[in-house]
Design a protein around this motif. Structure first.
Motif, PDB file in Angstrom:
ATOM      1  N   TYR A 176       3.330 138.019  13.657  1.00 50.79           N
ATOM      2  CA  TYR A 176       3.807 139.311  13.178  1.00 50.79           C
ATOM      3  C   TYR A 176       4.445 139.147  11.806  1.00 50.79           C
ATOM      4  CZ  TYR A 176       3.107 141.036  17.925  1.00 50.79           C
ATOM      5  OH  TYR A 176       2.555 141.389  19.136  1.00 50.79           O
ATOM      6  N   TYR A 177       4.270 140.182  10.965  1.00 53.11           N
ATOM      7  CA  TYR A 177       4.703 140.121   9.574  1.00 53.11           C
ATOM      8  C   TYR A 177       5.641 141.272   9.240  1.00 53.11           C
ATOM      9  CZ  TYR A 177       0.984 136.680   9.140  1.00 53.11           C
ATOM     10  OH  TYR A 177       0.196 135.569   9.315  1.00 53.11           O
ATOM     11  N   ASN A 178       6.550 141.003   8.305  1.00 55.27           N
ATOM     12  CA  ASN A 178       7.441 142.022   7.735  1.00 55.27           C
ATOM     13  C   ASN A 178       8.280 142.737   8.790  1.00 55.27           C
ATOM     14  OD1 ASN A 178       6.308 141.423   5.200  1.00 55.27           O
ATOM     15  ND2 ASN A 178       4.618 142.837   5.602  1.00 55.27           N
ATOM     16  N   GLY A 179       8.733 141.991   9.791  1.00 55.89           N
ATOM     17  CA  GLY A 179       9.657 142.560  10.772  1.00 55.89           C
ATOM     18  C   GLY A 179       9.018 143.143  11.997  1.00 55.89           C
ATOM     19  N   ASP A 180       7.683 143.370  11.985  1.00 52.20           N
ATOM     20  CA  ASP A 180       7.017 143.855  13.185  1.00 52.20           C
ATOM     21  C   ASP A 180       7.070 142.776  14.261  1.00 52.20           C
ATOM     22  OD1 ASP A 180       6.325 146.210  11.942  1.00 52.20           O
ATOM     23  OD2 ASP A 180       4.382 145.452  11.276  1.00 52.20           O
ATOM     24  N   THR A 181       7.261 143.179  15.508  1.00 50.46           N
ATOM     25  CA  THR A 181       7.320 142.216  16.605  1.00 50.46           C
ATOM     26  C   THR A 181       7.152 142.949  17.918  1.00 50.46           C
ATOM     27  OG1 THR A 181       8.569 140.390  17.564  1.00 50.46           O
ATOM     28  CG2 THR A 181       9.818 142.330  16.916  1.00 50.46           C
ATOM     29  N   ALA A 182       6.990 142.186  18.984  1.00 55.77           N
ATOM     30  CA  ALA A 182       7.000 142.778  20.315  1.00 55.77           C
ATOM     31  C   ALA A 182       8.412 143.205  20.665  1.00 55.77           C
ATOM     32  CB  ALA A 182       6.481 141.774  21.341  1.00 55.77           C
ATOM     33  N   SER A 183       8.551 144.267  21.410  1.00 54.10           N
ATOM     34  CA  SER A 183       9.869 144.771  21.762  1.00 54.10           C
ATOM     35  C   SER A 183      10.519 143.907  22.820  1.00 54.10           C
ATOM     36  CB  SER A 183       9.762 146.211  22.278  1.00 54.10           C
ATOM     37  OG  SER A 183       9.056 146.230  23.507  1.00 54.10           O
ATOM     38  N   VAL A 184      11.863 143.967  22.887  1.00 55.54           N
ATOM     39  CA  VAL A 184      12.607 143.218  23.882  1.00 55.54           C
ATOM     40  C   VAL A 184      12.187 143.629  25.286  1.00 55.54           C
ATOM     41  CG1 VAL A 184      14.914 142.818  24.827  1.00 55.54           C
ATOM     42  CG2 VAL A 184      14.582 142.863  22.360  1.00 55.54           C
ATOM     43  N   GLU A 185      11.836 144.896  25.470  1.00 54.82           N
ATOM     44  CA  GLU A 185      11.472 145.373  26.796  1.00 54.82           C
ATOM     45  C   GLU A 185      10.224 144.698  27.339  1.00 54.82           C
ATOM     46  OE1 GLU A 185      12.342 147.248  24.257  1.00 54.82           O
ATOM     47  OE2 GLU A 185      14.260 147.994  25.006  1.00 54.82           O
ATOM     48  N   GLU A 186       9.416 144.128  26.453  1.00 61.62           N
ATOM     49  CA  GLU A 186       8.197 143.472  26.912  1.00 61.62           C
ATOM     50  C   GLU A 186       8.482 142.117  27.558  1.00 61.62           C
ATOM     51  OE1 GLU A 186       4.599 143.728  24.425  1.00 61.62           O
ATOM     52  OE2 GLU A 186       5.883 144.765  23.003  1.00 61.62           O
ATOM     53  N   GLY A 204       8.983 140.752  -2.799  1.00 68.48           N
ATOM     54  CA  GLY A 204       7.753 141.505  -2.964  1.00 68.48           C
ATOM     55  C   GLY A 204       6.558 140.891  -2.292  1.00 68.48           C
ATOM     56  N   GLN A 205       6.767 139.958  -1.369  1.00 68.26           N
ATOM     57  CA  GLN A 205       5.656 139.323  -0.676  1.00 68.26           C
ATOM     58  C   GLN A 205       5.694 139.646   0.803  1.00 68.26           C
ATOM     59  OE1 GLN A 205       6.523 135.228  -2.352  1.00 68.26           O
ATOM     60  NE2 GLN A 205       4.302 135.170  -2.232  1.00 68.26           N
ATOM     61  N   ASP A 206       4.497 139.629   1.426  1.00 70.43           N
ATOM     62  CA  ASP A 206       4.463 139.692   2.878  1.00 70.43           C
ATOM     63  C   ASP A 206       5.141 138.457   3.443  1.00 70.43           C
ATOM     64  OD1 ASP A 206       3.178 142.096   2.986  1.00 70.43           O
ATOM     65  OD2 ASP A 206       1.171 141.248   3.263  1.00 70.43           O
ATOM     66  N   LYS A 207       5.727 138.619   4.618  1.00 73.62           N
ATOM     67  CA  LYS A 207       6.509 137.543   5.206  1.00 73.62           C
ATOM     68  C   LYS A 207       6.193 137.444   6.693  1.00 73.62           C
ATOM     69  CE  LYS A 207      10.673 137.504   3.769  1.00 73.62           C
ATOM     70  NZ  LYS A 207      12.099 137.873   3.579  1.00 73.62           N
TER      71      LYS A 207
END
Length: 377
Positions: A291-301, A18-21
């Protein structure tokens, strides 16, 4: 300035549900027109919120470094294993009755076996570090102090803050005073200045560099200025890093890799001064976005050409395989983002830089960039 060589990131026991990660960090550089990705670190955690893996991807999205962490039942770090290409390193931590680390043993992997390489013994006055000794030699049966290759650091305190660390070198079977670091705090006990001194042959000290810190009203670090001094004592501000935060969220409410892992302050890390949720740090033409909770730059970048370097680690010459492209420029950066070597050759002489991890950035004649990490040993 001497820095001890074991990892200083630690974490306390918390529930991971239940926490941001904080799940990844993207490193970029500015080529004069665009921000281009040069690397990415991804983090995973156990159910207690302890970081258990850090995986680093280079600009080709290839895994180059992996670090794994192991903890005891009190969420104290007991082992760190790092893999850099074909090379592996390990550190083991042994704790005293106060659950403070008193022995750290480092290993290299040779021919599939762990071989002892370095040991640090920490001595306390109560719960404060009094001094530590770093042994560099193991003869197969015991550790021993070696002339000009073993070190000691003595901590000097004012109230609860250490204000000076004096370093000693083992020479002719005695400890000889060497360099020193000094620390200044404000009335709220926030660190505002570090100064690094080297000792001259005549016994006097030469001020060579340091760091100055600035904070916002929430006590977040917002600016970190790396300072160099001339022989005449003139200040030259060589690098400045700035930090941005989400002021609505505190780091104590987030699962992240920066928390205390073994319960004592040995040295300062910038992440010690993150009170609110860290979003971005920028150092000139380099920046890191969190980046938090799984958000990230895409592989294409990840857009760059592929190349190999060898040997890695190395103590002298680092070779770049440029058989599939033509080199325009080669740059080496330390982990503070400072450029320390520039060349146009496919052989980089790193003999005169200190041991550690560095970033190699290569530009081809078409204007494309790619990066690799390497280890100087």
């Amino acid at each position: 300035m001497k820095k001890i060589t074991f990892l200083l990131l630690t974490i306390v026991s918390i529930s991971a549900f239940g926490q941001d990660k904080l799940t990844s960090a993207i490193e970029e550089y500015y080529d004069g027109t665009n921000w281009l990705i040069q690397g990415k670190t991804e983090y995973t955690y156990d159910t207690q919120g302890n970081v258990v893996t850090e995986t680093y991807y280079d600009s080709n999205n290839d895994v180059t470094d992996t670090t794994t962490y192991t903890y005891n039942s009190l969420n104290r770090l007991i082992e760190v294993e790092s893999i850099y290409g074909d090379d592996s390193y390990k550190s083991e931590f042994i704790y005293n009755s106060d659950n403070l680390p008193e022995t750290i043993i480092q290993y290299d992997k040779e021919n599939g076996n762990w071989v002892k390489d370095d040991k640090i013994e920490v001595v306390y006055n109560g719960t404060k570090i009094d001094y530590y000794v770093e042994y560099e030699e193991w003869n197969g049966e015991e550790w021993y102090l070696e002339d000009d290759n073993s070190y000691k650091a003595k901590y000097i305190y004012t109230n609860s803050n250490f204000t000076k660390i004096i370093y000693y070198e083992y020479h002719n079977n005695i400890w000889v005073e060497d360099d020193k670091d000094e620390y200044t705090y404000d009335a709220s006990n926030k660190l505002i200045k570090e100064k690094w001194f080297s000792k001259n042959d005549d016994g006097t000290y030469l001020l060579g560099g340091g760091i100055e810190y600035s904070y916002d009203s929430n006590n977040n670090i917002i600016e970190e200025g790396f300072v160099e001094y001339t022989d005449e004592g003139t200040i030259n501000y060589s690098d400045t890093t700035t930090y941005q935060y989400d002021l609505n969220v505190k780091m104590k409410d987030i699962i992240h890799p920066f928390k205390d892992k073994y319960g004592v302050k040995i040295d300062f890390e910038t992440s010690d001064f993150y009170v609110n949720k860290i979003l971005l740090e920028t150092d000139g033409s380099n920046r890191t976005t969190y980046y938090y909770n799984g958000d990230t730059a895409s592989v294409e970048e990840f857009n760059a050409f592929a190349f190999k370097i060898y040997p890695n680690p190395t103590s002298s010459i680092l070779n770049i395989d440029d058989s599939s492209f033509s080199i325009k420029s080669v740059e080496v950066y330390n982990l503070l983002g400072k450029k320390i070597i520039t060349t146009t050759l496919n052989e980089v002489n790193i003999e005169n830089i200190t041991n550690g991890i560095y970033m190699l950035r290569v530009q081809d004649i078409n204007g494309n960039f790619a990066t690799k990490r390497f280890v100087k040993n």
